[in-house]
Design a protein around this motif. Structure first.
Motif, PDB file in Angstrom:
ATOM      1  N   PHE A   1       1.201   4.232  -4.601  1.00 33.77           N
ATOM      2  CA  PHE A   1      -0.172   3.733  -4.599  1.00 33.77           C
ATOM      3  C   PHE A   1      -0.218   2.310  -4.034  1.00 33.77           C
ATOM      4  O   PHE A   1      -0.999   1.990  -3.136  1.00 33.77           O
ATOM      5  CB  PHE A   1      -0.703   3.746  -6.042  1.00 33.77           C
TER       6      PHE A   1
ATOM      7  N   THR B   1       0.951   1.922  -0.146  1.00 34.79           N
ATOM      8  CA  THR B   1      -0.030   2.355   0.847  1.00 34.79           C
ATOM      9  C   THR B   1      -1.170   1.336   0.943  1.00 34.79           C
ATOM     10  O   THR B   1      -1.729   1.109   2.020  1.00 34.79           O
ATOM     11  CB  THR B   1      -0.596   3.747   0.490  1.00 34.79           C
TER      12      THR B   1
ATOM     13  N   ARG C   1      -4.675   5.182   2.398  1.00 36.09           N
ATOM     14  CA  ARG C   1      -4.060   5.924   1.300  1.00 36.09           C
ATOM     15  C   ARG C   1      -4.279   7.424   1.430  1.00 36.09           C
ATOM     16  O   ARG C   1      -3.389   8.222   1.192  1.00 36.09           O
ATOM     17  CB  ARG C   1      -4.692   5.466  -0.008  1.00 36.09           C
TER      18      ARG C   1
END
Ligand SMILES: Nc1ncnc2c1ncn2[C@@H]1O[C@H](COP(=O)(O)OP(=O)(O)OP(=O)(O)O)[C@@H](O)[C@H]1O
Ligand SMILES: [Mg+2]
Lengths: 332, 291
Positions: B93, B96, B247
């Motif tokens: 998480f 990205t 993402r």
């Protein structure tokens, strides 16, 4: 508008917040001449140049380059001029070649033609062997020469040089003078230069405009400017009434009070009149504290016009200028 | 017209060339996100991982342990964390998001380079050129955005070594979002920098701007769990859409607010970029050396 004039400046005024840098000047530059703006620090030379080069907007007045108004057709004006700024304007991280290359691209040159021009000009300013070196390793003189080469790349009709030899040693200065002479001789190029060196203006310029406090106080050829003073100038510093003394010196062509009890005397033959001056002083009970006489140079012209020595505002005398390396602090 | 195109290319060339010779700048730009990744990513990574929770002390003395197997609790917690971060672990998480942030920070470095050029005089050289000023500044913005995108790519490639939840096929599309975002923020940075002559003044404004934008973009934590007031700012923050898009394409993360999807995000980014690049072009057109 007659076309033998490439620059026309009419009543130009430039005010910054609280200073009037240029205070109503007018002049024209003819095609093929070298025109110098000479004046002490802060006279307004650079400001004038920046307006001609479209980098500053005039407060009032009009400026034309070719037939184009600098405020209405800035791009047309930019095509016509090549400029070397007072302060450095190279990209230090790039090589000499890349500095030239990017400049060429910005002026619409490309390909083989661009490459050949770059090499030719680098050769002209003796930098060919440094073409692929980063500019940050260059000396002050080399940078100046590179800037001159760059300003010539697009074959401008008007070359503007703002203090081209500032901060350079005598050899580098002489070299740059040589280039300027060569450009004039071989290409009949129109050059506008500013300087605060009297010898530079005398050596290079066809016509000189002397600037002080934003105004042009005199304009003409060196000969015309010096002719304002005649053959010899005598300077006297007195103890006593300068005005009265002046009236007694009837043989002088002109007698002016400049500054504190200092007088300027224009005569044809100073050595002959000096004893006479002392005699008159003695009989009138006026003390002479200091006396000197000089053949007029631009310095005397400036003194005549402003009551200040041009070279005093430069902090050095002309004879030293020719011998010592000059390291002026930059104005900003 | 062709001269203007040449000028555009010349400025791109110049920005790239400068970047290539200043290795310290490349390294310092990469180091910063790397530090975030290492300290935040690895640090919080274990916090947000159910495997490391000491269950016996947390649910000490409780009757729960009698009826529920601790491994079930673990798996529920684990699902919870994964859901919060949109289907990936925390380090994926974060990493990205960092890919987008690297280019974001880089965009403002361009503004600094404009101020350098003012101080070292090169800006004047571009101001007296007859080529259209709009294309000159656009070339600069594009050049710097290419650099920013490449730097983000380096972060993404490093990420491939750290996590295997990234889909390499999504990289080119993610870079498109990053490039768009960078064009816009470089335009903004350049516009601001044209108004400043000192580094200090510019840096102050930029710090005031970048910090909140960074934290309210979803780089460090998901936007859907933000307090409402923060969500409002996140929605107005262009970086949010870049982080989301990056993402989404790199790791399939969908953590977002209702209206956001890959298409709307790209459209919003493009609008933002068009507006700020245009503003930069017009402010450069009007620039004199007096400012
Ligand atoms: N951007 C500016 N803002 C405010 N004042 C300025 C600005 N540029 C120049 N000046 C002022 O205008 C006056 C003229 O400056 P200018 O640079 O034109 O002089 P100069 O003749 O070129 O002097 P030098 O020989 O030192 O280069 C000075 O008083 C200077 O302080
Ligand atoms: Mg000057």
């Amino acid at each position: 508008m007659p076309m033998d004039e490439i620059v026309i400046v009419e009543n130009l005024v430039k005010k910054f917040k609280d200073v009037t840098a240029v205070d109503g000047i007018s002049f024209t530059i003819k095609k093929g001449e070298i025109f110098a703006l000479l004046g002490p620090n802060g006279a307004g030379k650079t400001t004038t140049i920046h307006i001609i080069a479209t980098l500053l907007r005039p407060t009032s007045g009009r400026v034309f380059v070719g037939k184009y108004d600098v405020t209405k057709d800035p791009n047309k004006v930019r095509e016509k001029i090549g400029i070397v700024f007072q302060d450095p304007s190279l990209d230090n991280q790039l090589t000499a070649y890349d500095n030239m290359y990017i400049h060429g691209k910005l002026y619409g040159l490309r390909g083989r033609e661009l490459h050949e021009k770059i090499m030719k000009l680098l050769e002209f300013v003796d930098l060919k062997e440094y073409a692929y070196k980063q500019v940050r390793y260059f000396s002050g003189g080399m940078r100046r020469r590179l800037e001159i080469a760059r300003s010539l790349l697009h074959e401008p009709e008007l070359l503007i040089l703002d203090e081209p030899t500032i901060g350079l040693d005598p050899q580098s200065r002489a070299k740059i003078w040589d280039y300027i002479h060569m450009l004039k001789k071989e290409h009949d190029m129109t050059i506008l230069l500013t300087t605060h060196y009297m010898d530079e203006a005398e050596e290079l310029a066809n016509r000189i405009a002397i600037m002080d406090h934003g105004k042009i106080i005199a304009l003409g050829t060196v000969e015309q400017l010096k002719a304002m003073l005649g053959k010899d100038v005598i300077y006297l510093t007195l103890d006593g009434n300068a005005k009265e003394f002046c009236e007694k010196l009837i043989f002088a062509k002109d007698c002016n009070i400049i500054g504190n009890n200092r007088i300027e005397l224009l005569v044809d033959n100073a050595p002959r009149y000096l004893p006479e001056i002392f005699r008159i002083a003695l009989t009138n009970g006026i003390g002479i504290r200091e006396v000197s006489y000089r053949r007029p140079t631009l310095n005397e012209v400036f003194l005549h016009l402003t009551g200040r020595e041009l070279r005093e505002s430069l902090e050095e005398t002309p004879s030293i200028i020719q011998k010592l390396p000059l390291r002026w602090r930059r104005s900003r | 017209m062709s001269r203007d195109l040449d000028a555009l290319i010349a400025l791109i060339y110049r920005q790239l060339k400068r970047w290539a010779v200043s290795r310290s700048r490349i390294i310092s730009i990469i180091i910063q996100p790397l530090l975030w990744i290492i300290f935040l990513g690895l640090g919080f990574g274990t916090v947000f991982s159910a495997q490391n929770i000491e269950l016996s002390s947390t649910i000490n003395n409780s009757t729960i342990t009698k009826y529920i197997d601790p491994s079930i609790i673990r798996s529920i917690l684990s699902k919870y964390f994964t859901a919060i971060f949109g289907g990936v672990d925390y380090i994926t998480f974060l990493i990205t998001g960092m890919a987008a942030m690297t280019a974001f920070i880089g965009s403002f470095i361009s503004g600094i380079s404009v101020i350098w050029d003012k101080q070292f005089g090169f800006l004047k050289e571009t101001l007296v050129a007859p080529a259209s000023r709009k294309t000159i500044i656009l070339g600069r913005i594009i050049g710097d955005s290419i650099i920013n995108t490449v730097q983000s790519l380096i972060i993404i490639l490093l990420a491939l070594l750290i996590t295997h939840q990234i889909n390499p096929l999504g990289i080119p599309i993610a870079l498109l979002y990053i490039f768009m975002m960078s064009l816009g923020f470089t335009g903004l940075g350049v516009t601001i920098s044209l108004k400043f002559s000192s580094m200090e003044g510019f840096q102050m404004i930029v710090n005031l701007l970048t910090m909140p934008l960074m934290f309210m973009s979803g780089v460090f934590y998901p936007i859907n769990t933000m307090p409402d007031w923060m969500k409002v700012i996140a929605i107005m923050n262009p970086l949010t859409y870049c982080v989301y898009g990056t993402r989404y394409w790199l790791a399939g993360v969908k953590a977002s607010l209702g209206f956001m999807n890959p298409v709307t995000s790209l459209i919003i980014l493009m609008l933002f970029t068009a507006i700020f690049a245009t503003i930069a072009m017009f402010s450069f057109e009007k620039t004199t050396i007096e400012d």
